[in-house]
Design an enzyme around this catalytic site. Structure first.
Site, PDB file in Angstrom:
ATOM      1  N   TYR B  97       0.687  -0.924  -0.014  1.00  0.00           N
ATOM      2  CA  TYR B  97      -0.253   0.258  -0.031  1.00  0.00           C
ATOM      3  C   TYR B  97       0.875   1.197  -0.158  1.00  0.00           C
ATOM      4  O   TYR B  97       0.646   2.458  -0.607  1.00  0.00           O
ATOM      5  CB  TYR B  97      -0.875   0.104   1.141  1.00  0.00           C
ATOM      6  CG  TYR B  97      -2.077  -1.000   1.173  1.00  0.00           C
ATOM      7  CD1 TYR B  97      -2.782  -0.567   0.180  1.00  0.00           C
ATOM      8  CD2 TYR B  97      -2.603  -1.739   1.892  1.00  0.00           C
ATOM      9  CE1 TYR B  97      -3.917  -1.712  -0.613  1.00  0.00           C
ATOM     10  CE2 TYR B  97      -3.780  -3.266   0.905  1.00  0.00           C
ATOM     11  CZ  TYR B  97      -4.369  -2.570   0.369  1.00  0.00           C
ATOM     12  OH  TYR B  97      -5.672  -3.091   0.201  1.00  0.00           O
ATOM     13  N   GLU B 193       0.221 -30.482  11.868  1.00  0.00           N
ATOM     14  CA  GLU B 193      -0.829 -29.935  10.457  1.00  0.00           C
ATOM     15  C   GLU B 193      -2.129 -29.235  11.224  1.00  0.00           C
ATOM     16  O   GLU B 193      -2.123 -27.344  10.706  1.00  0.00           O
ATOM     17  CB  GLU B 193      -1.404 -30.225   9.657  1.00  0.00           C
ATOM     18  CG  GLU B 193      -1.656 -29.841   8.045  1.00  0.00           C
ATOM     19  CD  GLU B 193      -2.067 -30.383   7.133  1.00  0.00           C
ATOM     20  OE1 GLU B 193      -1.593 -31.999   7.040  1.00  0.00           O
ATOM     21  OE2 GLU B 193      -2.593 -29.832   6.432  1.00  0.00           O
TER      22      GLU B 193
END
Lengths: 611, 360
Positions: B97, B193
């Protein structure tokens, strides 16, 4: 009863209806969509031919109207009209036409054409075909309702009378038939008429589709195509049957005058030579020549050294009109055209014209569009079996900046137009969908392709060079100055001189001055370097407020009012550089920007360029 | 981790290289190793995958190259003037940005600015943490018998990762090098995981029972997670076990922990734990424990085949497991163990598997 008599019982003339049924395919009525296209095609061909013969700019109106399960096809033109007595036979007798025996470039050749449409119409709907025609403003229009007697191939007139018609002259034919109307494909009435419009830019064609949608293919020129002429057959193009027929029906009394009067490229002397070669008496009556003698005569034809047939009998579209035709039907970026000289195969003159359209609305992915034409008639079917396609496939298109994955027809945003004009187009079959692989024609199409291919390559490389130059301009004008400014800010240093880098990127001539001062003396070096790919010869001016010393190499020095111009003539090969050195006092001397004379300013970095 | 002054010097060195190229009349350019699968090489010494000799050059000769050099100059300026000199930082998304104001040097998408930050890491041999650039999301969480101290903006905090944290565990900060390991009572590390399985192990008290540090990978692990795992392995000498779903995508999660990723192979030395072992779910587990399964999709099959051709999976163990899975045409999630009861995974599967691996 003898066997022959037994067999004879079964032998009878087949009716035209049977003939039609058995030959639907070669006549172009083998599928419902195609039957409509073929009918329109035959009617439009007739209209265009008729208008051209009478020197009238064609204005053709085509309407397809849905009628229950079937369609009504209306084709109307502003042609010369047809004399009343001829109307029934023109429309309702197969194999009747004015062009059947003429050796002339024309759209129709066999005279099957529109009468096949009439026959198809009555076989599928049982309805007659209506013909309205008017031969001039002072005549009444005539209207006929016709059918073909399928047993005798003779016209049957169901109705005949006068009619009110506002056209000054012209012909209108209305047929009802089974069929199916398609729009989207190239093999459609719309696609066919669009192609007709491209190669007949002198015609205005209006199509009203079954849903009421109106498409108008406007005319792009008021110039009529050059008329084609009828020529006599050339001996090399003769076949035995044709020769025997000509011998039988000639009105010449002697063989030698038959020869010199009936064939092109044959005069009195050649006629004599042919007779000698064939061991025939020049004074013999043609009708008395036997089959064996005719065979000898034909052999003599082939053995003769003859002039080519006359070539001015053909009517090319011309490069200008091909361009106009393409421009009005496609929005494209570039068009290349070529017209090949007239050439001859087996005694038949022919001529190839090629047009290539590039870019614009043409799709970049997929095979290029191939538009094939024979005597100004679009060929819609059997593209794969056509000599024109084969010639395109023979070309190595990579040479011309088009990709050709897996060989065959190349890919790219391209439409190729090929027009073959001839007094006798060699079609692969009676349906006239594809041109046969005659080596002379294939070779001419190839040559035409290569010509437009070269033009395309030149256009694309010019376009590329331009966009490359544009890209480089963006680098040197917008990006490099910002980079150097940002780097200088970061490092808190002077902005670097970007000229040497600009010269390298643009392939320019670079002039760079550097000065080293020592003991009150300034040692000046002018570096000139040629980063371009062509040799550069120019004059280099260095204007200083004093006259320089120790000049190396020697310069011409010209005293100006307020200083001295030092002038060197420099020639640099590509990649070459030269150092020019001189000295001036290190104090109180002012320099001007170096000046390069004789090189355009956009090719110079680090100096002012003057003419 | 370099101090701000040294980092600034390295970044300025880059600007100087470009400046000198202008001065010498050389067309300015930057050379980087090409970050492709074909340029991956196994480094015997470090036991990790690193980049080979293939280079890609960014030169101002093309518009693309010139824009990239200009963007690099702007980014270097931002990192020096806004980050290092002010002792502040931005996230990767913020950098994207910030470039709104850079006119022609504006980034087209965040992937482009992310990539350029990575390029700068390679060109300066530094880490984005050195530039004070952080990812949007922080790393995942840790739970287990481990005491750490973390340097924060509000001073140093000492935290025990079981006693001083909530149910969610200790959140790994983006700059793991601000963390110091004080003390531990662990035998091994299990990297997990899925959040579901991570929570199951905590709820079942697996960490206490087996003295295990449980690290949640949160799918494909962030850099900070991988860095923490490596440091646990290297500094505390703890074995690392990776526990994922039994499908090709999960094997890639294991690969990024144990072998490194193609995109960030230049960081392999810093992030990769070569001794990490794959715990499961193995295709052989699917058979042995008769787990509930899903059918392999076409994409799964394609991924498995591509793993067979991947140099990182070129071991007998992986060949056997992958080929078995292709034969089975099945895959299983970690949660499939729940079908045998909520305690099955901690009471039966893990103990069996861990003793098989010689951990307990």
């Amino acid at each position: 009863m003898e066997i022959a008599e037994e067999l004879a019982k079964h032998q009878k003339a087949i009716s035209v209806a049977e003939f039609f049924e058995k030959n639907r395919q070669i006549l172009g009525f083998d599928s419902a969509p195609r039957a409509l296209i073929t009918t329109v095609k035959e009617a439009v061909d007739n209209s265009l031919d008729a208008c051209e013969e009478s020197d009238i700019l064609p204005d053709i109106f085509v309407q397809i109207i849905r009628r229950g399960e079937g369609f009504r096809v209306v084709v109307e033109d502003n042609g010369p009209g047809i004399v009343g007595s001829e109307v029934p036979r023109v429309f309702a007798k197969l194999l009747y036409g004015s062009r059947f025996h003429a050796l002339k470039q024309s759209r129709g050749q066999q005279g099957i054409g529109i009468s096949a449409g009439v026959l198809y119409s009555q076989l599928t709907t049982g309805r007659p075909t209506a013909v309205t025609t008017k031969i001039g403003p002072n005549h009444k229009a005539g209207r006929w309702e016709l059918m073909i007697n399928t047993a005798t191939n003779e016209p049957e007139i169901l109705n005949a009378g006068e009619s009110d018609w506002d056209r000054p002259h012209g012909t209108r034919v209305e047929l009802e038939m089974e069929g199916s109307y398609v729009r989207s494909r190239r093999q459609s009435i719309y696609g066919y008429l669009k192609n007709v419009a491209i190669v007949n830019p002198h015609a205005r064609i209006t199509l009203v589709e079954p849903d009421g949608n109106v498409e108008t293919f406007e005319r792009a020129t008021d110039k009529m195509p050059r008329p084609s002429y009828e020529i006599k057959p050339h001996p090399w193009g003769m076949e035995l049957g044709g020769l025997i027929k000509m011998l039988r029906y000639t009105d010449k009394k002697k063989l030698k005058s038959f020869l010199s009067g009936s064939f092109s490229s044959v005069g009195a002397i050649i006629s004599q030579e042919i007779c000698e070669q064939a061991e025939l008496d020049p004074e013999i009556v043609p009708q008395e020549i036997t089959h064996a003698e005719a065979t000898r005569l034909l052999a003599a034809f082939k053995a003769m050294r003859l002039k080519s047939p006359p070539t001015d009998c053909l009517s090319a579209i011309g490069e200008e009109l091909i361009r106009a035709g393409l421009e009005k039907e496609y929005r494209v970026d570039y068009i290349a055209t070529t017209t090949r000289p007239v050439s001859v195969y087996s005694g038949n003159p022919f001529q190839v014209e090629v047009g290539l359209a590039y870019g614009g609305e043409l799709k970049a992915d997929g095979k290029v569009e191939v538009l094939r034409f024979a005597n100004r008639v679009p060929l819609l079917y059997q593209q794969g079996g056509c000599a024109i396609t084969h010639a395109i496939e023979n070309i190595s298109w990579k040479t011309y900046s088009l990709s050709q994955p897996g060989g065959g027809v190349p890919t790219g945003p391209v439409a190729l137009i090929v027009h073959v004009a001839s007094t006798n187009i060699p079609f692969t079959s009676e349906s006239k969908d594809a041109v046969a692989d005659v080596p002379e024609i294939v070779s001419e199409v190839e040559l035409g392709m290569k010509e437009v291919g070269r033009k395309l390559r030149r256009y694309l490389s010019k376009k590329n060079a331009l966009s490359e130059r544009k890209e480089k301009e963006e680098i040197i004008r917008k990006l490099l100055p910002r980079i150097s400014k940002k780097l200088a800010e970061l490092l808190e240093r002077e902005e670097p001189d970007i000229n040497p880098v600009v010269a390298k990127i643009m392939g320019n001539l670079l002039v760079k001055r550097s000065i080293v001062s020592e003991n009150g003396e300034a040692f000046v070096t002018l570096e000139v370097a040629n980063y371009g790919d062509a040799a550069r010869a120019f004059k280099l001016h260095e204007t200083v407020s004093v006259e320089a010393g120790s000049i190396e190499p020697a310069a011409r020095v010209i005293a100006l009012g307020d200083g001295y111009d030092h002038l060197w003539k420099v020639t640099l090969r590509p990649g070459e550089r030269q150092m020019i050195r001189y000295t001036v006092p290190s104090e109180g001397v002012s320099f001007s920007e170096p000046v390069v004379e004789g090189i355009p300013s956009e090719l110079v970095s680090g100096a002012r360029a003057v003419g | 981790m370099k101090d701000a002054e040294a980092t600034k010097e390295r970044l300025l060195g880059l600007a100087e290289t470009l400046y000198d190229q202008f001065q010498k009349g050389i067309v300015p350019h930057l050379a980087l190793p090409s970050r492709t699968k074909s340029n991956l090489e196994y480094d015997q010494e470090g036991e990790v995958w690193v980049y080979g000799d293939q280079e890609s050059v960014r030169s101002v000769k093309t518009v693309r190259g010139a824009k990239s050099v200009l963007k690099t100059s702007y980014l270097v300026e931002l990192l020096i003037k806004e980050h290092l000199l002010q002792n502040r930082g931005s996230t990767l998304r913020e950098i994207y940005y910030i470039s709104e104001n850079w006119d022609v040097a504006k980034f087209g998408e965040q992937a482009e600015s992310d990539r350029l930050v990575e390029d700068l890491e390679i060109l300066t041999a530094l880490l984005r943490e050195d530039f004070h650039v952080r990812p949007e999301e922080d790393g995942a969480t840790v739970f287990g018998p481990l005491t750490i101290s973390e340097k924060t903006r509000r001073g140093e905090r000492t935290i025990h990762c079981q006693e001083d944290v909530g149910e969610a565990g200790y959140q790994i900060p983006f700059n793991v090098d601000n963390v110091e390991f004080k003390d531990h009572d662990a035998k091994f590390v299990v990297a997990i995981e899925t959040g579901g399985m991570h929570a199951r192990l905590i709820e079942n008290g697996f960490d206490q029972e087996h003295n295990a540090i449980l690290v949640h990978l949160k799918g494909q692990p962030a850099r900070s997670t991988r860095r923490l795992i490596k440091r646990l392995n290297e500094e505390l000498n703890l074995p690392v076990l990776v526990f994922t779903d039994g499908d090709p995508w999960s094997y890639r999660i294991f690969a990024s922990v144990a072998y490194g990723a193609i995109k960030s192979a230049y960081l392999s030395d810093y992030l990769v734990t070569p001794s990490a072992q794959f715990l499961g779910v193995q295709p052989t587990d699917i058979v042995n424990y008769d787990l509930s399964t899903d059918k392999l999709t076409d994409q799964d099959l394609q991924a498995l085949r591509s793993e067979l051709a991947d140099p990182r999976f070129a071991t007998d163990y992986w060949k056997e497991q992958i080929q078995l899975q292709i034969k089975l045409m099945k895959k299983a999630e970690q949660q499939a163990f729940a079908g045998k009861g909520l305690d099955f995974v901690t009471k039966t599967y893990l103990p069996e598997r861990l003793s098989e691996m010689g951990m307990i």
